[in-house]
Write a protein that holds these residues in place. Structure first.
Motif, PDB file in Angstrom:
ATOM      1  N   SER A 140       0.832  -1.208   0.000  1.00  0.00           N
ATOM      2  CA  SER A 140       0.000   0.000   0.000  1.00  0.00           C
ATOM      3  C   SER A 140       0.862   1.253   0.000  1.00  0.00           C
ATOM      4  O   SER A 140       0.587   2.209  -0.715  1.00  0.00           O
ATOM      5  CB  SER A 140      -0.905   0.012   1.231  1.00  0.00           C
ATOM      6  OG  SER A 140      -1.664  -1.169   1.286  1.00  0.00           O
TER       7      SER A 140
ATOM      8  N   ARG B 219      -3.068  -0.541  -4.729  1.00  0.00           N
ATOM      9  CA  ARG B 219      -4.383  -0.671  -4.093  1.00  0.00           C
ATOM     10  C   ARG B 219      -4.536  -2.096  -3.562  1.00  0.00           C
ATOM     11  O   ARG B 219      -3.744  -2.976  -3.899  1.00  0.00           O
ATOM     12  CB  ARG B 219      -5.487  -0.396  -5.119  1.00  0.00           C
ATOM     13  CG  ARG B 219      -5.500   1.043  -5.574  1.00  0.00           C
ATOM     14  CD  ARG B 219      -6.630   1.286  -6.562  1.00  0.00           C
ATOM     15  NE  ARG B 219      -6.709   2.702  -6.896  1.00  0.00           N
ATOM     16  CZ  ARG B 219      -7.291   3.612  -6.121  1.00  0.00           C
ATOM     17  NH1 ARG B 219      -7.874   3.245  -4.998  1.00  0.00           N
ATOM     18  NH2 ARG B 219      -7.302   4.882  -6.468  1.00  0.00           N
ATOM     19  N   ASN B 220      -5.570  -2.276  -2.765  1.00  0.00           N
ATOM     20  CA  ASN B 220      -5.858  -3.604  -2.240  1.00  0.00           C
ATOM     21  C   ASN B 220      -7.217  -4.059  -2.726  1.00  0.00           C
ATOM     22  O   ASN B 220      -8.087  -3.244  -3.003  1.00  0.00           O
ATOM     23  CB  ASN B 220      -5.824  -3.578  -0.714  1.00  0.00           C
ATOM     24  CG  ASN B 220      -4.451  -3.201  -0.203  1.00  0.00           C
ATOM     25  OD1 ASN B 220      -3.472  -3.835  -0.554  1.00  0.00           O
ATOM     26  ND2 ASN B 220      -4.387  -2.150   0.598  1.00  0.00           N
TER      27      ASN B 220
ATOM     28  N   GLY C 182     -13.803   0.313   2.585  1.00  0.00           N
ATOM     29  CA  GLY C 182     -12.372   0.437   2.314  1.00  0.00           C
ATOM     30  C   GLY C 182     -11.542   0.541   3.581  1.00  0.00           C
ATOM     31  O   GLY C 182     -12.051   0.501   4.695  1.00  0.00           O
TER      32      GLY C 182
ATOM     33  N   THR D 288      -5.625   4.830   5.195  1.00  0.00           N
ATOM     34  CA  THR D 288      -4.368   4.870   4.459  1.00  0.00           C
ATOM     35  C   THR D 288      -3.249   4.209   5.260  1.00  0.00           C
ATOM     36  O   THR D 288      -3.127   4.434   6.457  1.00  0.00           O
ATOM     37  CB  THR D 288      -4.002   6.337   4.180  1.00  0.00           C
ATOM     38  OG1 THR D 288      -5.137   6.966   3.598  1.00  0.00           O
ATOM     39  CG2 THR D 288      -2.830   6.436   3.225  1.00  0.00           C
TER      40      THR D 288
END
Lengths: 991, 91
Positions: free
Chosen positions: A419, A424-425, A574, A577
């Motif tokens: 990340s 992205r995951n 989501g 960060t």
């Protein structure tokens, strides 16, 4: 206390190296190879800390970086380090550790009262309570910080030594578990330069607690063989105790290595540029959310296995496992093998059929399928759990006695570095976790951090990743095979983000999501009720994921529960960060060796030694050390400067001006080039002439100034301010290279090649004569603003007849290796005239008496030469950088700040520099600020204080009276005067 | 930290370089011919695009040459670097 929970055999600890340490003042014992956490568990320390807000007793839950509870202070005095996780502290002889919270003691904490006040202390408590009335936060902060704080940072400077190193490699492998080891081996076999890093003292990762076989040998033997192979490879470097904590742009990673073998350096920062990166950091097990899930004794299932198999510690007697997947059964198997009793395995799934459950069952473990732990009970530690059907009726069915609960909610791949690299995951419904999406840098993830959890699959994927990384950098993979582990059948995981709501006492019990911040399920629900929807906002409102563990254990649970509350899917909510650092890093490691005297380079002039001999205090200008003044016995700055000023104006002074920037500008187009950069007419300068030059930015603002001399038709010697030397050279290069590559000009910095000795005062000519000067020094032969080559004391020098003091003055430029000689000869020759060395302070006073500016002190990037009254030196017959901007509306508007002088009305007070100028006596807001004082001194020659500064419409305000107000509130009445106080006709410098 | 391909010295760490802003901004030949607005445009206005940009960089702690970098300000990927008047070079 004996190590009552230590198993008689097994583990990777070194039983022949017993170690004593203290925890909260008690002396305990452990073994080399222990962590502080494993040693505490071996000694039966169940309560190791108190929670952040509610002061609930907390025990060790994990065995690695995800540990939220066991936060300790290690060491004492200036060596103390706060907020370490006991699971990451290697046990050492004499180690001193303390819990960071708990008063009067960790076992009896009065702050526990907060637990009963839970409803008041919910999410948003600080905002709601303290931000509503002004000042209440300031009154309460001290007490809250003491109650809720973490460890204590030492107050002095850090006595430990650190260093940093740069490294390059073809393949960087992060993590030395099964996938990482396989990757490192296959990349090395392909011929790549490999750097393998792992945060543990020994390689192996999950293999250190593994009971499986690889390539038909016990995992520990395979591990030893791999480690030996890699150590023997000349192109492989292995770094243990080394954490990759930051993945930055262009495959640049930062690592921090703890070096316990070499106490000269405690930590080392590695800056690695890798051509390819293999990420194999593994995964973190998820906790489960149920009432009282924070009682000491509630642990991650994998941690239970690790303590048993790696450290030979079985942290209790009676175990209950609570799981939603097969891996939780491993803890029961290890527990039984270690001679413990397993009360039951509580599995929320109805259908259980994998290999591990089968093994556990064959060893006699009771499996309760379709069941959940509805809540845990106990006061300072776990005593029992209540179980209930997973399809909840809300009624607990059964109570199970136990002192350890091993929980497994599935696994979160460690996607942190992926990340950070910008990747992205993706949410994988099976097995319910975020896995790395497409890499955006030259990286590949392998093994558990890529969502692959079987040993066999990890070995294969690591092997492939290593080959692939080497191939992408042009190496031909060797024909080696991946290592093999037996295939394992495992059943699917059933996501379980919380247990069904219970009735009765358990309904009111706290269910922790983020243990370190005491963030509970009801905090999340409160945030949702109050309208928070974005996960980043919810994080900040509830503190979810803010601790030193950065939510490694609880974050995904929190996000899933937010999704449930909002009626969204987990990928819709989501993650927050992922930012560096992966684990906390000491500031000392970041600073490395660049501290104290090594923080930044110090530049000394060739005359430095004489100045030290003569007791000059130094002032830092740019990076230069410049003599500030030369005190005689009993003198302070003020009296010394007065004496230096008077002596210079009366007879002769001498100063070291070597720090001035000096640039040789040569070539057929040198004149054209300088015409474009300086405001005055260069073409009018004949050979041997000097001129004061001002350089502007393209915005018309004064950027630098200095004297330049024409040494030949195609050669100029340009001086700059001390601080501006490097900038001016860069500025010249910029224009030559980007805008005018057609000009033939060469630039050479001569700042350090030539040293400059300034002689100022009516007797300076006499001093030069006494030094045997071989050129005619009479005014007609060597007038003001000219330069000559000459010999002084039989040495070649260049003399400039220029003046920054307004006196008859010369600057001697001499080769730097002869500067000290020349200075000492000048002192000898000047003795008859009472030659007086002066420093930067006197230089400032002398120039201020003449109204000369110091760029950067009197200007600030918003001042044009017109504002400074320099119209006389601005050519009207050519273009130069910045000229067009001087016609911009703002530069020609009336009322701009202009350069003026000030006299204190009482003729005694030296106005403080930085004072603001206002009109009238009352300071009732709003007070229009009319300008400011930029230079202010007591003038010994004039007998009164003088000041200079910028004032709105200043040129037309001479004679006005204003009030100067300094930052401390001091007020001085001043009169605006012309900015030249001494010899306004300039007769003295022409003498 | 970016890895920047100096056209003269090869790939070096960002810490050796100084950023010089947007490329391809030429100083007007006759500044007096420009209105105040046009001059302000030259002086202050930059395109600051999200994505592909042409920038100038200086290899300050190296060869001290200025050169052009084509860089994506979203991904930070460097597509190519050029001498001020020359052919591109891909990293």
């Amino acid at each position: 206390m004996s190590q009552a929970f230590r198993l008689p055999v097994g583990g990777r600890i070194r039983r022949d190296e017993p170690l004593e340490f203290t925890f909260n003042g008690r002396t305990l014992s452990g073994f080399a190879g222990d962590t502080l956490a494993s040693a505490l568990l071996a000694n039966g320390c169940r309560v190791v800390g108190r929670s952040f807000k509610y002061h609930r007793p907390r025990g060790i839950m994990a065995a690695g970086a995800e540990e939220p509870n066991a936060i300790v202070q290690v060491g004492r005095g200036q060596h103390a380090e706060p907020n370490l996780k006991a699971t990451q502290v290697e046990l050492q002889a004499g180690l001193e550790a303390r819990s960071v919270r708990g008063w009067p003691s960790v076992n009896f904490d009065l702050g526990r009262i907060n637990d009963r006040l839970g409803g008041v202390l919910a999410a948003g408590f600080y905002y709601k309570t303290f931000m509503s009335s002004a000042g209440s936060w300031h009154r309460s902060e001290r007490f809250i910080r003491r109650a809720a704080g973490l460890g204590w940072a030492p107050t002095g400077s850090d006595p430990d030594r650190y260093e940093s190193r740069n490294a390059h490699c073809d393949v960087l492998v992060v993590g030395a578990g099964p996938a990482g080891l396989s990757a490192a081996r296959s990349a090395a076999l392909a011929g790549a330069r490999v750097l393998l890093v792992d945060d543990q003292p020994e390689l192996g990762g999950a293999l250190l607690a593994c009971r499986d076989t690889i390539d038909r040998m016990p995992a520990k033997d395979w591990l030893a063989a791999q480690a030996a192979f890699l150590e023997a490879q000349p192109r492989v470097r292995v770094l243990r105790r080394c954490t990759a904590f930051g993945y930055h742009d262009h495959n640049f990673l930062s690592l921090v290595q703890h070096d316990l073998t070499d106490h000269a350096v405690v930590q080392r920062l590695w800056r690695v540029r890798a051509k390819q990166v293999v990420l194999a950091q593994g995964a973190f097990e998820r906790s489960l959310v149920f009432p009282n899930n924070d009682l000491p004794g509630v642990m991650l299932a994998s941690a239970v296995s690790t303590y048993i198999r790696r450290y030979a510690v079985r942290p209790g007697c009676q175990l209950v496992v609570f799981t939603n997947n097969d891996s939780g059964y491993q803890a029961a198997i290890d527990w039984l093998e270690a001679g413990g009793q397993v009360e039951a395995i509580v599995d929320c799934r109805d259908d259980v059929r994998g290999d591990l459950p089968r093994t556990a069952q064959s060893m006699g473990a009771r499996i309760l399928t379709g069941t959940v732990v509805a809540g845990a009970r106990g006061r300072s530690g776990l005593r029992s759990v209540e179980v209930a059907p997973a399809a909840g009726s809300g009624v607990a069915r059964q109570k199970l006695q136990c002192d350890v609960l091993a929980m497994s909610g599935g696994w979160n791949p460690a996607v942190h570095l992926h990340s950070q690299s910008g990747g992205r995951n993706q949410w994988q419904p099976e097995p319910a976790c975020f896995t790395p999406g497409n890499p955006v840098q030259a990286a590949v993830s392998a093994g558990a951090c890529n969502g692959v959890f079987g040993l066999r699959e990890c070995l294969a994927q690591g092997h492939q990743a290593g080959q692939e990384a080497a191939r992408r950098w042009g190496f031909e993979p060797a024909f080696d095979e991946a290592s093999e582990a037996p295939a394992m059948q495992s059943g699917a995981l059933m996501p379980l983000w919380r247990v069904p709501e219970m009735r009765g006492r358990l309904a009111a019990s706290k269910q922790f999501i983020d243990y370190q911040n005491d963030t509970t399920l009801s905090d999340l629900r409160l945030a949702l009720r109050e309208g928070f929807e974005h996960i980043e906002h919810i994080k900040r409102y509830t503190a979810l994921g803010f601790g030193t563990d950065q939510g490694k254990m609880g974050n995904i649970n929190g996000m899933a529960l937010v999704a449930e509350g909002l009626g969204k899917t987990i990928p819709e909510v989501g993650t927050t960060t992922f930012r560096p650092p992966f684990t906390p890093v000491r500031f000392g490691a970041c600073a490395g060796g660049d501290v104290g005297d090594l923080y930044e380079p110090v530049r000394k002039t060739p005359l430095h030694e004489w100045q030290v001999e003569n007791g000059a205090p130094f002032e830092v200008v740019g990076q230069w050390l410049r003599a500030h003044y030369y005190p005689h016995e009993g003198e302070d700055l003020e009296t010394a400067v007065c004496r230096e000023c008077l002596a210079t104006r009366a007879s002769v002074g001498i100063m070291d001006a070597s720090t001035l920037g000096k640039i040789d500008v040569s070539g057929p187009d040198a004149e054209t080039f300088l015409e474009r950069l300086y405001t005055h007419d260069i073409a009018r300068m004949s050979v041997g002439r000097c001129a004061y030059g001002v350089m502007l930015g393209e915005d018309g603002m004064v950027m630098d100034d200095g004297v330049m001399a024409r040494l030949g038709p195609e050669r100029f010697y340009v001086t700059t301010t001390t601080g501006g030397a490097a900038n001016v050279l860069s500025w010249m290069e910029l224009w030559l290279q980007t805008e005018w590559p057609d000009l033939q000009v060469r630039l050479t910095s001569l700042t350090e090649t030539w040293s400059t000795i300034a002689l100022a005062g009516p007797n300076s000519r006499q001093v030069l004569r006494a030094m045997g000067c071989d050129v005619d020094l009479e005014p007609e032969a060597f007038p003001f603003m000219t330069t000559r080559t000459a010999r002084l004391e039989n040495e070649p020098v260049r003399l400039f007849r220029i003046s920054f003091s307004g006196e008859l003055a010369y600057e001697i430029n001499v080769r730097s290796d002869r500067a000290d000689f020349m200075w000492r000869r000048a002192m000898a020759a000047g003795a008859a005239f009472g030659i007086t060395p002066y420093g930067t302070e006197t230089m400032h006073v002398l120039r201020a008496e003449k109204g000369f500016i110091i760029v950067g002190q009197d200007t600030d990037g918003s001042v044009t030469p017109v504002d400074l009254g320099m119209n006389w030196m601005m050519s009207k017959s050519k273009d130069y950088i910045g000229r067009r901007s001087l016609a911009r509306p703002d530069c020609v508007r009336p009322g701009r700040k202009q350069w003026v002088g000030f006299r204190s009305l009482d003729d005694r007070t030296v106005v403080r520099e930085g004072s603001q100028l206002v009109q009238g006596d009352t300071l009732e807001p709003p007070v229009p600020l009319l300008g400011h004082v930029s230079s202010s001194y007591f003038s010994a020659c004039l007998g009164y204080p003088i000041a200079l500064g910028l004032l709105n419409d200043g040129k037309r305000r001479h004679g006005e009276e204003l009030l100067a107000v300094d930052a401390g509130g001091g007020r001085t009445r001043v009169r605006v005067v012309a900015p030249v106080f001494y010899d306004p006709e300039g007769e003295r410098q022409h003498a | 930290m970016l890895l920047i391909e100096c056209p003269w010295c090869g790939p070096r760490d960002e810490s050796e370089f100084a950023y010089g802003g947007e490329a391809d901004i030429s100083r007007p030949i006759d500044p007096d011919a420009l209105s105040d607005a046009e001059w302000a445009d030259y002086l202050f206005m930059r395109s600051n695009r999200k994505g592909e940009n042409r920038e100038i960089w200086n290899h300050q702690h190296g060869c001290r040459r200025w050169f052009v970098v084509e860089r994506d300000t979203v991904s930070y990927a460097i597509r190519a670097t050029f001498p001020m008047d020359g052919e591109g070079r891909s990293p």
